[in-house]
Structures are given as structure tokens and as C-alpha cells.
Design a protein around this motif. Structure first.
Motif, PDB file in Angstrom:
ATOM      1  N   THR A 183       0.827  -1.208   0.000  1.00  0.00           N
ATOM      2  CA  THR A 183       0.000   0.000   0.000  1.00  0.00           C
ATOM      3  C   THR A 183       0.858   1.254   0.000  1.00  0.00           C
ATOM      4  O   THR A 183       2.036   1.232   0.339  1.00  0.00           O
ATOM      5  CB  THR A 183      -0.912   0.027   1.249  1.00  0.00           C
ATOM      6  OG1 THR A 183      -0.086   0.035   2.422  1.00  0.00           O
ATOM      7  CG2 THR A 183      -1.829  -1.187   1.280  1.00  0.00           C
ATOM      8  N   VAL A 184       0.215   2.348  -0.386  1.00  0.00           N
ATOM      9  CA  VAL A 184       0.842   3.671  -0.360  1.00  0.00           C
ATOM     10  C   VAL A 184      -0.050   4.587   0.463  1.00  0.00           C
ATOM     11  O   VAL A 184      -1.259   4.647   0.236  1.00  0.00           O
ATOM     12  CB  VAL A 184       1.010   4.248  -1.777  1.00  0.00           C
ATOM     13  CG1 VAL A 184       1.613   5.649  -1.707  1.00  0.00           C
ATOM     14  CG2 VAL A 184       1.847   3.332  -2.645  1.00  0.00           C
ATOM     15  N   GLU A 185       0.544   5.270   1.434  1.00  0.00           N
ATOM     16  CA  GLU A 185      -0.208   6.231   2.234  1.00  0.00           C
ATOM     17  C   GLU A 185       0.465   7.589   2.125  1.00  0.00           C
ATOM     18  O   GLU A 185       1.684   7.686   2.263  1.00  0.00           O
ATOM     19  CB  GLU A 185      -0.258   5.799   3.702  1.00  0.00           C
ATOM     20  CG  GLU A 185      -1.053   4.535   3.950  1.00  0.00           C
ATOM     21  CD  GLU A 185      -1.202   4.225   5.427  1.00  0.00           C
ATOM     22  OE1 GLU A 185      -0.913   5.138   6.239  1.00  0.00           O
ATOM     23  OE2 GLU A 185      -1.598   3.105   5.766  1.00  0.00           O
ATOM     24  N   THR A 186      -0.334   8.604   1.863  1.00  0.00           N
ATOM     25  CA  THR A 186       0.225   9.947   1.736  1.00  0.00           C
ATOM     26  C   THR A 186      -0.244  10.819   2.893  1.00  0.00           C
ATOM     27  O   THR A 186      -1.357  10.652   3.404  1.00  0.00           O
ATOM     28  CB  THR A 186      -0.197  10.605   0.413  1.00  0.00           C
ATOM     29  OG1 THR A 186      -1.641  10.681   0.351  1.00  0.00           O
ATOM     30  CG2 THR A 186       0.310   9.798  -0.772  1.00  0.00           C
ATOM     31  N   ASN A 187       0.611  11.728   3.302  1.00  0.00           N
ATOM     32  CA  ASN A 187       0.298  12.695   4.351  1.00  0.00           C
ATOM     33  C   ASN A 187       0.632  14.072   3.811  1.00  0.00           C
ATOM     34  O   ASN A 187       1.794  14.444   3.728  1.00  0.00           O
ATOM     35  CB  ASN A 187       1.105  12.400   5.619  1.00  0.00           C
ATOM     36  CG  ASN A 187       0.776  11.048   6.226  1.00  0.00           C
ATOM     37  OD1 ASN A 187       1.143  10.012   5.679  1.00  0.00           O
ATOM     38  ND2 ASN A 187       0.070  11.052   7.347  1.00  0.00           N
ATOM     39  N   GLY A 188      -0.404  14.823   3.431  1.00  0.00           N
ATOM     40  CA  GLY A 188      -0.203  16.142   2.851  1.00  0.00           C
ATOM     41  C   GLY A 188      -0.214  16.075   1.326  1.00  0.00           C
ATOM     42  O   GLY A 188      -0.257  15.002   0.719  1.00  0.00           O
ATOM     43  N   ASP A 189      -0.185  17.225   0.710  1.00  0.00           N
ATOM     44  CA  ASP A 189      -0.177  17.334  -0.749  1.00  0.00           C
ATOM     45  C   ASP A 189       1.260  17.329  -1.240  1.00  0.00           C
ATOM     46  O   ASP A 189       1.941  18.363  -1.241  1.00  0.00           O
ATOM     47  CB  ASP A 189      -0.890  18.621  -1.193  1.00  0.00           C
ATOM     48  CG  ASP A 189      -2.352  18.635  -0.758  1.00  0.00           C
ATOM     49  OD1 ASP A 189      -2.976  17.547  -0.791  1.00  0.00           O
ATOM     50  OD2 ASP A 189      -2.854  19.704  -0.373  1.00  0.00           O
ATOM     51  N   LEU A 190       1.734  16.171  -1.646  1.00  0.00           N
ATOM     52  CA  LEU A 190       3.126  16.027  -2.043  1.00  0.00           C
ATOM     53  C   LEU A 190       3.409  16.724  -3.368  1.00  0.00           C
ATOM     54  O   LEU A 190       2.605  16.675  -4.303  1.00  0.00           O
ATOM     55  CB  LEU A 190       3.486  14.544  -2.182  1.00  0.00           C
ATOM     56  CG  LEU A 190       3.612  13.738  -0.893  1.00  0.00           C
ATOM     57  CD1 LEU A 190       3.953  12.298  -1.220  1.00  0.00           C
ATOM     58  CD2 LEU A 190       4.678  14.323   0.002  1.00  0.00           C
ATOM     59  N   GLU A 191       4.571  17.359  -3.418  1.00  0.00           N
ATOM     60  CA  GLU A 191       5.046  17.984  -4.644  1.00  0.00           C
ATOM     61  C   GLU A 191       6.479  17.545  -4.894  1.00  0.00           C
ATOM     62  O   GLU A 191       7.292  17.474  -3.985  1.00  0.00           O
ATOM     63  CB  GLU A 191       4.977  19.518  -4.537  1.00  0.00           C
ATOM     64  CG  GLU A 191       3.562  20.070  -4.423  1.00  0.00           C
ATOM     65  CD  GLU A 191       3.549  21.591  -4.402  1.00  0.00           C
ATOM     66  OE1 GLU A 191       4.639  22.192  -4.593  1.00  0.00           O
ATOM     67  OE2 GLU A 191       2.483  22.181  -4.178  1.00  0.00           O
ATOM     68  N   PHE A 192       6.780  17.200  -6.139  1.00  0.00           N
ATOM     69  CA  PHE A 192       8.159  16.871  -6.497  1.00  0.00           C
ATOM     70  C   PHE A 192       9.003  18.142  -6.474  1.00  0.00           C
ATOM     71  O   PHE A 192       8.475  19.241  -6.680  1.00  0.00           O
ATOM     72  CB  PHE A 192       8.186  16.245  -7.902  1.00  0.00           C
ATOM     73  CG  PHE A 192       7.643  14.849  -7.949  1.00  0.00           C
ATOM     74  CD1 PHE A 192       8.416  13.777  -7.548  1.00  0.00           C
ATOM     75  CD2 PHE A 192       6.342  14.605  -8.387  1.00  0.00           C
ATOM     76  CE1 PHE A 192       7.926  12.480  -7.583  1.00  0.00           C
ATOM     77  CE2 PHE A 192       5.843  13.318  -8.433  1.00  0.00           C
ATOM     78  CZ  PHE A 192       6.622  12.244  -8.030  1.00  0.00           C
ATOM     79  N   PRO A 193      10.327  18.004  -6.211  1.00  0.00           N
ATOM     80  CA  PRO A 193      11.071  16.757  -6.008  1.00  0.00           C
ATOM     81  C   PRO A 193      10.860  16.170  -4.614  1.00  0.00           C
ATOM     82  O   PRO A 193      10.562  16.878  -3.658  1.00  0.00           O
ATOM     83  CB  PRO A 193      12.519  17.189  -6.222  1.00  0.00           C
ATOM     84  CG  PRO A 193      12.549  18.611  -5.781  1.00  0.00           C
ATOM     85  CD  PRO A 193      11.222  19.178  -6.197  1.00  0.00           C
ATOM     86  N   LEU A 194      11.041  14.843  -4.547  1.00  0.00           N
ATOM     87  CA  LEU A 194      10.946  14.107  -3.297  1.00  0.00           C
ATOM     88  C   LEU A 194      12.281  13.439  -3.015  1.00  0.00           C
ATOM     89  O   LEU A 194      13.027  13.102  -3.937  1.00  0.00           O
ATOM     90  CB  LEU A 194       9.862  13.027  -3.379  1.00  0.00           C
ATOM     91  CG  LEU A 194       8.446  13.455  -3.778  1.00  0.00           C
ATOM     92  CD1 LEU A 194       7.557  12.226  -3.915  1.00  0.00           C
ATOM     93  CD2 LEU A 194       7.869  14.421  -2.751  1.00  0.00           C
ATOM     94  N   ILE A 195      12.562  13.248  -1.740  1.00  0.00           N
ATOM     95  CA  ILE A 195      13.743  12.474  -1.362  1.00  0.00           C
ATOM     96  C   ILE A 195      13.239  11.167  -0.764  1.00  0.00           C
ATOM     97  O   ILE A 195      12.358  11.155   0.093  1.00  0.00           O
ATOM     98  CB  ILE A 195      14.667  13.240  -0.397  1.00  0.00           C
ATOM     99  CG1 ILE A 195      15.965  12.457  -0.178  1.00  0.00           C
ATOM    100  CG2 ILE A 195      13.993  13.579   0.905  1.00  0.00           C
ATOM    101  CD1 ILE A 195      17.103  13.279   0.372  1.00  0.00           C
ATOM    102  N   VAL A 196      13.788  10.056  -1.251  1.00  0.00           N
ATOM    103  CA  VAL A 196      13.310   8.726  -0.868  1.00  0.00           C
ATOM    104  C   VAL A 196      14.390   8.047  -0.027  1.00  0.00           C
ATOM    105  O   VAL A 196      15.559   8.017  -0.419  1.00  0.00           O
ATOM    106  CB  VAL A 196      12.996   7.868  -2.114  1.00  0.00           C
ATOM    107  CG1 VAL A 196      12.274   6.593  -1.699  1.00  0.00           C
ATOM    108  CG2 VAL A 196      12.162   8.659  -3.115  1.00  0.00           C
TER     109      VAL A 196
END
Length: 354
Positions: free
Chosen positions: A129-142
Motif C-alpha cells: 500500500t501507499v499512504e500519503t500525508n499532505g499534498d506532495l510535490e516533487f522533487p521528493l527524497i526517498v
């Protein structure tokens, strides 16, 4: 300098066969002896029974816990603390609860969010599964969910598309066998805040900043393993005391660090890593219980800025743990026995006192 009665301290540390002892073990041992305590070392590698057996044989009053990994698995740090708790061993640093909460970056982020402590928006990937918290914007650090010392963080960590994000998440699962955490990349100043002392009365140390030096402006400023552990050369990233921090920003940074220290049930010492955005907003990236304590570390640098020598820093950590366990309290000096004190004059029932 010492404020505790002399104690017998055993320094627990990780030492695989054939490797050399980490300098921090010697530095802490020297400091303990300078403070008037008896110091011995206990090296462990991959035998669980060695831990409690060697501690018991040392007949120590307290363990100074520098064991950040076990059997070449950094995730076992919490198991070492849990084993000592089961054995009723007194030791410095955070216990099982604090290490579990802070070691898992996903749990850390969720707790920070619960306590309304600023942290970058994020998403979690457990392979199903994928869970998001907030409105993500790129760029992202993984990054891996349960890594240490920037393991799994490098040039491939910064992603700008969903395709790159998916690829990096799969690599983390395959190479490290871990869940992945993706968070918005905050371009800005990277700072570290040391906190020492009991959870009831913690002390915040001066803010330390990572100066990226002659960094290529076309490259994102990522503090990976090369930055942290690579050789220091002219113009390479280095630690320094943070300057040009307004009182208002300092207050916000220190408040976030203090809330994280208490919210994640840390004790004795910790380091909180933050980014300050170009808009001047601080965001907590990671919380590090029992951080590396070498005499050139962020914590030692901050302590010196506050007027504490490295030995005094070690002493403060020891005092915090000793207070928790009720160890080594010095009797009050020059205190006359009760029998030698003059008895107070009786107060008449009819004559007002004074």
C-alpha cells in the motif's frame, strides 16, 4: 569537576572480530576516568549471551551504552537496549521505547505530525500500500524507513517523477529489505540541535549547521554518506556553529527539537536534524537517539560552544542516567549533624513569635 560519587562504568560497544576499536570508546573512557569514575569496556559482536554475561562479570554500577548495531545489523540497536532492560541493567541513553519510535522514520513522522511538530509532507510505501500525508510535490527524497548513518541515501534518492519514485522504492526493498519513505525535499540550510538531560529538564545546545562549502549550485544539497563520512578537503562540507539565526527562528527550532525529544520518549542525549526552508520555516527531518558521540561530532561541537568540554558533555549524559536510577548522589558538603544544631526556642501559646 565530578558531581557524582565514583561509579564503576562499563562502556558497551560493538566490535566485530578483526576490526579496530572506534575512537569514541577511548574518548568516553578517558572522560569517565577524568571525572573520577572507574571505566572498563565490553565489546560485543554477534553473540547475544555475551551481552548480559559480560555486563554481570564487570560488576558495574552503570553501562555507558555506545552499542549502535549488533551482528552487522543497525536495526538491532533497539534489541540490545531491550535485552538490558530485561536483565534489569542500568544504562545511559534512550531505552526500548525511544529507540523503537525514533529508529522507524515512518513512526517518527507520524508522531511528529500528531504533536503538530513541523516536518515535510510525506508518503510511505510498504510494498503493498501507499499512504500519503499532505499534498506532495516533487522533487521528493526517498529513504529507507529504518536506516542509520545515511544508509540508502545518495544521488539516486532525489526523484522528480512518479516513474523514478517507483523505481527507487523498489530498489530500497530489494537492496535493504525495508519499507520506503518519500518526503518533500526542502532546499535550504541543514541544522542539527543537540538535547541533553532528563526528559523532565532537558537542555538544548547551540544550533550546529552543515556548511556545504564549495558545493556545485546545480546539485541538490543532500547530506549523504559521502558528505558525512568522506575525507575533509578544502571547500568540502563541514560542521560549524550556526550564525545569522534570528531569535524568532531560534525559538521555533529549539521548540521543535524539545517537543520531538519529549514526544519520542528520548532521554539523556539526542540529536534532531532539521532543514530551514528559503522562507525561513524549520522542518524536522530525523530524530537521532544516542547519536554518535565522537569528540568532533555535532553534539561535541555544540557543547563546546556552550562552554562545556567534551569530558563535561560525557559527564552530563552520565548524570542524567544516574539521576534516573538514583545512583551516585553526593551528600551535601559541610552539613552539620542534626544533634549539633541548636534547638529552636519554644513558642508560647500566648506570646506571638518573633
Amino acid at each position: 569537576m565530578a558531581t557524582l560519587q565514583p561509579l564503576k562504568i562499563a562502556i558497551l560497544h560493538y566490535l566485530p572480530e578483526g576490526e579496530t576499536i572506534d575512537p569514541v570508546v577511548t574518548q568516553v573512557g578517558d572522560s569517565l576516568r577524568e571525572l573520577g569514575h572507574e571505566s572498563t569496556t565490553i565489546a560485543v559482536s554477534d553473540r547475544v549471551f555475551d551481552i548480559l554475561e559480560k555486563i554481570e562479570s564487570s560488576k558495574c554500577d552503570l553501562v555507558f551504552n555506545l552499542c549502535e548495531t549488533f551482528a552487522e545489523d543497525y536495526r538491532m540497536e533497539v534489541n540490545v537496549a531491550a535485552l538490558m532492560e530485561l536483565g534489569r541493567v542500568k544504562f545511559t541513553g534512550s531505552g526500548t521505547a525511544g529507540l523503537l519510535l525514533a529508529q522507524d522514520k515512518i513512526l517518527t513522522k507520524q508522531l511528529l505530525e500528531y504533536h503538530e511538530i513541523p516536518t515535510p509532507d510525506f508518503a510511505t510505501f510498504d510494498g503493498v500500500t501507499v499512504e500519503t500525508n499532505g499534498d506532495l510535490e516533487f522533487p521528493l527524497i526517498v529513504k529507507p524507513a529504518r536506516s542509520d548513518a545515511s544508509i540508502g541515501i545518495g544521488k539516486k534518492s532525489l526523484v522528480r517523477t512518479w516513474e523514478d519514485l517507483t523505481k527507487r522504492v523498489q530498489e530500497i526493498r530489494k537492496e535493504l529489505g525495508d519499507e520506503a519513505l518519500a518526503e518533500e525535499f526542502i532546499e535550504g540550510r541543514e541544522v542539527y540541535v543537540g538535547v541533553i538531560g532528563t526528559k523532565e529538564m532537558p537542555e538544548i545546545l547551540p544550533i550546529v549547521e552543515l556548511d556545504f562549502g564549495n558545493w556545485d549550485p546545480k546539485k541538490p544539497t543532500i547530506s549523504d554518506r559521502e558528505v558525512k563520512f568522506g575525507p575533509e578537503t578544502e571547500g568540502s562540507p563541514k560542521l560549524m556553529i550556526a550564525r545569522n539565526i534570528t531569535p524568532e527562528l531560534r525559538q521555533r527550532v529549539e521548540r521543535a527539537a524539545l517537543l520531538a525529544y519529549r514526544g519520542l520518549k528520548l532521554q539523556d542525549y539526542a540529536r534532531i536534524d532539521l532543514r530551514i526552508s528559503s522562507e525561513g520555516d524549520p522542518y524536522i527531518l530525523e530524530v537521532n537517539p544516542n547519536p554518535y558521540l565522537e569528540d568532533k561530532s555535532e553534539l561535541a561541537l555544540a557543547a563546546r560552544e556552550k562552554g562545556l568540554s567534551y569530558t563535561q558533555l560525557v559527564g552530563r549524559i552520565l548524570e542524567s542516567a544516574a539521576q534516573r536510577y538514583g545512583l551516585g548522589r553526593k551528600p551535601a558538603a559541610d552539613k552539620a549533624p542534626a544533634a549539633e544544631k541548636p534547638a529552636p526556642a519554644p513558642v508560647s501559646a500566648t506570646t506571638p513569635p518573633g
